[in-house]
Write an enzyme that holds these catalytic residues in place. Structure first.
Site, mmCIF file in Angstrom:
data_model
loop_
_atom_site.group_PDB
_atom_site.id
_atom_site.type_symbol
_atom_site.label_atom_id
_atom_site.label_comp_id
_atom_site.label_asym_id
_atom_site.label_seq_id
_atom_site.Cartn_x
_atom_site.Cartn_y
_atom_site.Cartn_z
ATOM 1 N N ARG A 23 0.834 -1.198 0.000
ATOM 2 C CA ARG A 23 0.000 0.000 0.000
ATOM 3 C C ARG A 23 0.866 1.245 0.000
ATOM 4 N NH1 ARG A 23 -1.915 3.820 3.094
ATOM 5 N NH2 ARG A 23 -0.978 3.052 5.006
ATOM 6 N N GLN A 24 0.419 2.237 -0.723
ATOM 7 C CA GLN A 24 0.953 3.587 -0.651
ATOM 8 C C GLN A 24 -0.247 4.513 -0.559
ATOM 9 O OE1 GLN A 24 3.455 2.958 -4.169
ATOM 10 N NE2 GLN A 24 5.135 3.831 -2.962
ATOM 11 N N SER A 25 -0.125 5.569 0.221
ATOM 12 C CA SER A 25 -1.279 6.376 0.600
ATOM 13 C C SER A 25 -1.871 7.235 -0.502
ATOM 14 C CB SER A 25 -0.910 7.286 1.775
ATOM 15 O OG SER A 25 -0.586 6.514 2.889
ATOM 16 N N THR A 26 -1.060 7.679 -1.440
ATOM 17 C CA THR A 26 -1.562 8.604 -2.461
ATOM 18 C C THR A 26 -1.190 8.130 -3.856
ATOM 19 O OG1 THR A 26 0.417 10.003 -2.521
ATOM 20 C CG2 THR A 26 -1.250 10.543 -0.843
ATOM 21 N N GLN A 29 2.376 9.047 -4.645
ATOM 22 C CA GLN A 29 3.363 8.075 -4.154
ATOM 23 C C GLN A 29 3.429 6.861 -5.076
ATOM 24 O OE1 GLN A 29 1.944 7.356 -0.179
ATOM 25 N NE2 GLN A 29 3.401 8.795 0.708
#
Length: 139
Positions: A23-26, A29
């Protein structure tokens, strides 16, 4: 990366799947921090090195915040698999990638404890039923 099997990993864990949560938040990213993605996806090979035959990569939540205000179908799928006792270990670069809010994090840890599922990150191998982790192992 050591091929030595940490003591907390048992044959019972290896009989179930290893889940790698990516997972990456944005969205920014996702597009600009490719090294982080590469390291997260590499955890699947790390799990295979330790003997997991079935490795499931959960990357449905790329570009989604873990704050608790956004639906995360990947995290929900991970939690369901843990509840169904299909998961021997959850891999992440760091535990904070699993959840950015305490409610989700504590819920996952509780479920892992109830189902004898390990949590594995760069700091060590954790069995929620045992306070002492194996030392850091994921590069």
């Amino acid at each position: 990366m050591s091929a030595l099997l940490p003591t907390k990993i048992t044959p019972q864990h290896l009989q179930r799947a290893a889940y790698v949560y990516v997972r990456q938040s944005t969205v920014t990213q996702v597009h600009e921090h490719l090294e982080s993605q590469r390291r997260q996806y590499a955890l699947a090979e790390h799990a295979r090195t330790w003997g997991w035959q079935h490795v499931e990569v959960v990357d449905d939540d790329l570009g989604r915040s873990g704050s608790g205000r956004v639906v995360r179908p990947g995290f929900e799928r991970l939690v369901a698999a843990v509840c169904d006792e299909h998961v021997g270990a959850v891999f992440a670069l760091e535990a904070s990638r699993l959840a950015r809010n305490n409610r989700d994090w504590h819920h996952l840890v509780d479920l892992c404890g109830l189902t004898a599922t390990l949590l594995i990150d760069g700091e060590g191998v954790y069995d929620p039923r045992d306070f002492n982790p194996d030392p850091a192992i994921v590069a």
